[in-house]
Scaffold this motif. Sequence first.
Motif, PDB file in Angstrom:
ATOM      1  N   GLU A  82       0.806  -1.224   0.000  1.00  0.00           N
ATOM      2  CA  GLU A  82       0.000   0.000   0.000  1.00  0.00           C
ATOM      3  C   GLU A  82       0.835   1.268   0.000  1.00  0.00           C
ATOM      4  O   GLU A  82       0.575   2.197  -0.771  1.00  0.00           O
ATOM      5  CB  GLU A  82      -0.923  -0.005   1.223  1.00  0.00           C
ATOM      6  CG  GLU A  82      -1.862   1.183   1.279  1.00  0.00           C
ATOM      7  CD  GLU A  82      -2.794   1.121   2.475  1.00  0.00           C
ATOM      8  OE1 GLU A  82      -3.520   2.112   2.701  1.00  0.00           O
ATOM      9  OE2 GLU A  82      -2.790   0.091   3.174  1.00  0.00           O
ATOM     10  N   GLU A  83       1.861   1.331   0.864  1.00  0.00           N
ATOM     11  CA  GLU A  83       2.613   2.577   0.988  1.00  0.00           C
ATOM     12  C   GLU A  83       3.495   2.884  -0.218  1.00  0.00           C
ATOM     13  O   GLU A  83       4.017   3.987  -0.351  1.00  0.00           O
ATOM     14  CB  GLU A  83       3.465   2.574   2.260  1.00  0.00           C
ATOM     15  CG  GLU A  83       4.439   1.423   2.375  1.00  0.00           C
ATOM     16  CD  GLU A  83       3.895   0.267   3.195  1.00  0.00           C
ATOM     17  OE1 GLU A  83       4.680  -0.325   3.960  1.00  0.00           O
ATOM     18  OE2 GLU A  83       2.697  -0.058   3.053  1.00  0.00           O
ATOM     19  N   PHE A  84       3.685   1.909  -1.130  1.00  0.00           N
ATOM     20  CA  PHE A  84       4.522   2.126  -2.310  1.00  0.00           C
ATOM     21  C   PHE A  84       3.729   2.183  -3.608  1.00  0.00           C
ATOM     22  O   PHE A  84       4.294   2.468  -4.659  1.00  0.00           O
ATOM     23  CB  PHE A  84       5.567   1.017  -2.451  1.00  0.00           C
ATOM     24  CG  PHE A  84       6.556   0.958  -1.323  1.00  0.00           C
ATOM     25  CD1 PHE A  84       7.484   1.957  -1.142  1.00  0.00           C
ATOM     26  CD2 PHE A  84       6.535  -0.103  -0.430  1.00  0.00           C
ATOM     27  CE1 PHE A  84       8.388   1.908  -0.097  1.00  0.00           C
ATOM     28  CE2 PHE A  84       7.434  -0.162   0.611  1.00  0.00           C
ATOM     29  CZ  PHE A  84       8.362   0.848   0.788  1.00  0.00           C
ATOM     30  N   ALA A  85       2.440   1.922  -3.562  1.00  0.00           N
ATOM     31  CA  ALA A  85       1.682   1.707  -4.789  1.00  0.00           C
ATOM     32  C   ALA A  85       0.969   2.946  -5.316  1.00  0.00           C
ATOM     33  O   ALA A  85       0.160   2.848  -6.232  1.00  0.00           O
ATOM     34  CB  ALA A  85       0.651   0.597  -4.566  1.00  0.00           C
ATOM     35  N   ALA A  86       1.267   4.121  -4.774  1.00  0.00           N
ATOM     36  CA  ALA A  86       0.543   5.327  -5.181  1.00  0.00           C
ATOM     37  C   ALA A  86       0.785   5.687  -6.640  1.00  0.00           C
ATOM     38  O   ALA A  86      -0.105   6.158  -7.339  1.00  0.00           O
ATOM     39  CB  ALA A  86       0.923   6.503  -4.284  1.00  0.00           C
ATOM     40  N   SER A  87       2.011   5.491  -7.116  1.00  0.00           N
ATOM     41  CA  SER A  87       2.325   5.890  -8.498  1.00  0.00           C
ATOM     42  C   SER A  87       3.235   4.837  -9.113  1.00  0.00           C
ATOM     43  O   SER A  87       4.455   4.958  -9.114  1.00  0.00           O
ATOM     44  CB  SER A  87       3.011   7.267  -8.511  1.00  0.00           C
ATOM     45  OG  SER A  87       3.313   7.662  -9.819  1.00  0.00           O
ATOM     46  N   THR A  88       2.636   3.789  -9.658  1.00  0.00           N
ATOM     47  CA  THR A  88       3.410   2.642 -10.111  1.00  0.00           C
ATOM     48  C   THR A  88       4.310   2.974 -11.299  1.00  0.00           C
ATOM     49  O   THR A  88       5.426   2.476 -11.392  1.00  0.00           O
ATOM     50  CB  THR A  88       2.475   1.477 -10.483  1.00  0.00           C
ATOM     51  OG1 THR A  88       1.539   1.923 -11.470  1.00  0.00           O
ATOM     52  CG2 THR A  88       1.711   0.998  -9.261  1.00  0.00           C
ATOM     53  N   GLU A  89       3.828   3.823 -12.223  1.00  0.00           N
ATOM     54  CA  GLU A  89       4.648   4.150 -13.398  1.00  0.00           C
ATOM     55  C   GLU A  89       5.839   5.007 -12.998  1.00  0.00           C
ATOM     56  O   GLU A  89       6.964   4.791 -13.464  1.00  0.00           O
ATOM     57  CB  GLU A  89       3.802   4.866 -14.450  1.00  0.00           C
ATOM     58  CG  GLU A  89       4.518   5.049 -15.786  1.00  0.00           C
ATOM     59  CD  GLU A  89       4.982   3.739 -16.404  1.00  0.00           C
ATOM     60  OE1 GLU A  89       6.064   3.724 -17.018  1.00  0.00           O
ATOM     61  OE2 GLU A  89       4.274   2.723 -16.257  1.00  0.00           O
ATOM     62  N   ASP A  90       5.621   5.984 -12.115  1.00  0.00           N
ATOM     63  CA  ASP A  90       6.722   6.816 -11.647  1.00  0.00           C
ATOM     64  C   ASP A  90       7.761   5.984 -10.920  1.00  0.00           C
ATOM     65  O   ASP A  90       8.958   6.253 -11.013  1.00  0.00           O
ATOM     66  CB  ASP A  90       6.200   7.921 -10.719  1.00  0.00           C
ATOM     67  CG  ASP A  90       5.532   9.053 -11.504  1.00  0.00           C
ATOM     68  OD1 ASP A  90       5.646   9.051 -12.736  1.00  0.00           O
ATOM     69  OD2 ASP A  90       4.910   9.914 -10.855  1.00  0.00           O
ATOM     70  N   SER A  91       7.327   4.986 -10.169  1.00  0.00           N
ATOM     71  CA  SER A  91       8.280   4.174  -9.415  1.00  0.00           C
ATOM     72  C   SER A  91       9.202   3.412 -10.358  1.00  0.00           C
ATOM     73  O   SER A  91      10.395   3.254 -10.080  1.00  0.00           O
ATOM     74  CB  SER A  91       7.547   3.200  -8.488  1.00  0.00           C
ATOM     75  OG  SER A  91       6.826   2.227  -9.232  1.00  0.00           O
ATOM     76  N   ARG A  92       8.697   2.971 -11.466  1.00  0.00           N
ATOM     77  CA  ARG A  92       9.528   2.255 -12.442  1.00  0.00           C
ATOM     78  C   ARG A  92      10.558   3.203 -13.071  1.00  0.00           C
ATOM     79  O   ARG A  92      11.732   2.855 -13.200  1.00  0.00           O
ATOM     80  CB  ARG A  92       8.648   1.631 -13.528  1.00  0.00           C
ATOM     81  CG  ARG A  92       7.932   0.364 -13.049  1.00  0.00           C
ATOM     82  CD  ARG A  92       6.724   0.016 -13.912  1.00  0.00           C
ATOM     83  NE  ARG A  92       6.198  -1.299 -13.573  1.00  0.00           N
ATOM     84  CZ  ARG A  92       5.465  -1.548 -12.472  1.00  0.00           C
ATOM     85  NH1 ARG A  92       5.202  -0.564 -11.622  1.00  0.00           N
ATOM     86  NH2 ARG A  92       5.030  -2.769 -12.240  1.00  0.00           N
ATOM     87  N   LYS A  93      10.104   4.387 -13.455  1.00  0.00           N
ATOM     88  CA  LYS A  93      11.019   5.358 -14.045  1.00  0.00           C
ATOM     89  C   LYS A  93      12.101   5.767 -13.049  1.00  0.00           C
ATOM     90  O   LYS A  93      13.282   5.874 -13.391  1.00  0.00           O
ATOM     91  CB  LYS A  93      10.247   6.590 -14.509  1.00  0.00           C
ATOM     92  CG  LYS A  93       9.323   6.347 -15.695  1.00  0.00           C
ATOM     93  CD  LYS A  93       8.574   7.615 -16.057  1.00  0.00           C
ATOM     94  CE  LYS A  93       7.626   7.388 -17.233  1.00  0.00           C
ATOM     95  NZ  LYS A  93       6.861   8.612 -17.560  1.00  0.00           N
ATOM     96  N   SER A  94      11.694   6.003 -11.805  1.00  0.00           N
ATOM     97  CA  SER A  94      12.622   6.450 -10.774  1.00  0.00           C
ATOM     98  C   SER A  94      13.666   5.378 -10.474  1.00  0.00           C
ATOM     99  O   SER A  94      14.863   5.675 -10.374  1.00  0.00           O
ATOM    100  CB  SER A  94      11.847   6.809  -9.509  1.00  0.00           C
ATOM    101  OG  SER A  94      12.721   7.180  -8.469  1.00  0.00           O
TER     102      SER A  94
END
Length: 269
Positions: free
Chosen positions: A154-166
Amino acid sequence: MIRRLYEADRERLMALTGHNPSINLFIIGDVENFGFEQEFMELWGESDTPDGPLKAVMLRFYSSYLTYAEGDFDTEGFAELIRKDTGAEMISGDAGVVQAFRGKIAAREEKQMLFAELKEMNGPLRFAAAVPLVIRKATAHDVEAICTLTDQIEEFAASTEDSRKSLRKALESKTGRTFFAEQDGKVIASASTTAENSLSAMIVGVATHPQHRGQGLATRITAELCADLLAEGKSLCLFYNNPQAGQIYKKLGFTDIGTWAMMYLEKQR
């Protein structure tokens, strides 16, 4: 005396920030990665004489400001620079420094977190017997598998596409690294760094799949990650406000060194 800093001031800046590389990892990292001549980034320093040692520094990175000082500093002078920026959104840094701006800049909210540092690991660490694990250091090819794990938390899933890019950008630019554990071909736990520089790095993104919690996986992987950075002579740091997470980090050898504050500013008209 406060003035804009440039490349010629690098040695003076590093002399000041190098006294506390963990607290200053964002300033050090941004200077090492971007230098002084960027549209999205500016630095100012305060000294008693034009070429004397710096006693305070402030970084603007896009709309965020980060301050560091040793002892008394010209808070009003730095505050005036921030007030001139109608897009300024936040001031962050050591709580004692940030709190000096109270009443000088209109703020709508302030948050604080504990700030911990690791220079030497406790050891040898003992871990409970668990199912066999493969722990690896990630490459860009592992981004999707790692983010498939964090998507489920839950605490990491807010912006899944941004997390991949980052994550991909951090791995490719070597401004961060990730260690992860696999079981049956799936990532079940991971831990990462960000803002890596020549002196320090910050631990972020410590995650364990909900079905595999309570086995000490987060501690084991974070220990591997920390050992890798300590072997390079770097110190590590992290923010936390969860007492349970704090126990895990202190087991590894992290010690609280202060409080980090974030002051969110009122929008200027």
